[in-house]
Design a protein around this motif. Sequence first.
Motif, short mmCIF file in Angstrom:
data_model
loop_
_atom_site.label_atom_id
_atom_site.label_comp_id
_atom_site.label_asym_id
_atom_site.label_seq_id
_atom_site.Cartn_x
_atom_site.Cartn_y
_atom_site.Cartn_z
N THR A 148 5.59 -1.27 5.10
CA THR A 148 5.35 -2.59 5.69
C THR A 148 5.47 -2.60 7.21
O THR A 148 4.92 -3.47 7.88
N ARG A 176 1.56 -10.36 1.31
CA ARG A 176 2.09 -9.11 0.72
C ARG A 176 1.65 -8.94 -0.73
O ARG A 176 1.81 -7.88 -1.31
N THR A 204 11.33 -4.98 3.14
CA THR A 204 10.01 -5.59 3.39
C THR A 204 10.07 -6.64 4.50
O THR A 204 9.14 -6.77 5.30
#
Length: 215
Positions: free
Chosen positions: A38, A129, A77
């Motif tokens: 990420t 995401r 993340t």
Amino acid sequence: MDQIIQLMKNIDSSLHYYIDEYGAAIYILLFLIVYFKTAFVILTFLPGDSMVFASGTLAATGDLDFKILFMLFAAATILGDSQNFFIGKQLGKLNSENHFLYRLTSDKSIGKAKVFLSDYGRVAITSSRFVPLMRTSVPFVSGYTGYEFKSFLSYNLIGGLMWTAFWLTAGFLLGNIAWVENNLFLTLLMVSSTAFIPAIIGFVKQYKKRKEAVA
């Protein structure tokens, strides 16, 4: 280096073997993979959804701790997307699309991310995401285009918690099913394919719009 890359790419389908090999250090490895995926737009090849799902299935069997996994994946993340944002912001200040970091990304994915962010704004940050390619491109583009970090962080937190809870819980619940445990590789293939459903829906909608416009 090639062995490390292969390990990171295939860890989702062989996770139970690496638990035996690395012990508690597997948590650090899982954190780093999600973080790197990420944080850097050029590392989209690393496993994401499937690895979190696989971790959930092993938490169901007692091989991993669900609470630790949730905290690690959520932190990885959220922090990764935040770093991705600041990379984009720094490039935006340089105002140079010729910078080598920018050239390493896909013009097509960056372009789609700009449109996605422009059309859906806050919802794009929260839900990106869950969409292949958008998950790393949207944070980057948010920073590059000067989006306010305070607002980005708020919706990034929500999205990160939602994403982690969804895939980890799904893996945990299905991990109690004997067929899933015995056919983890096949299950991961099915899970990975679901990630492309939003993209397919978007393609169908765009196709219909173009067809209607021509008619």
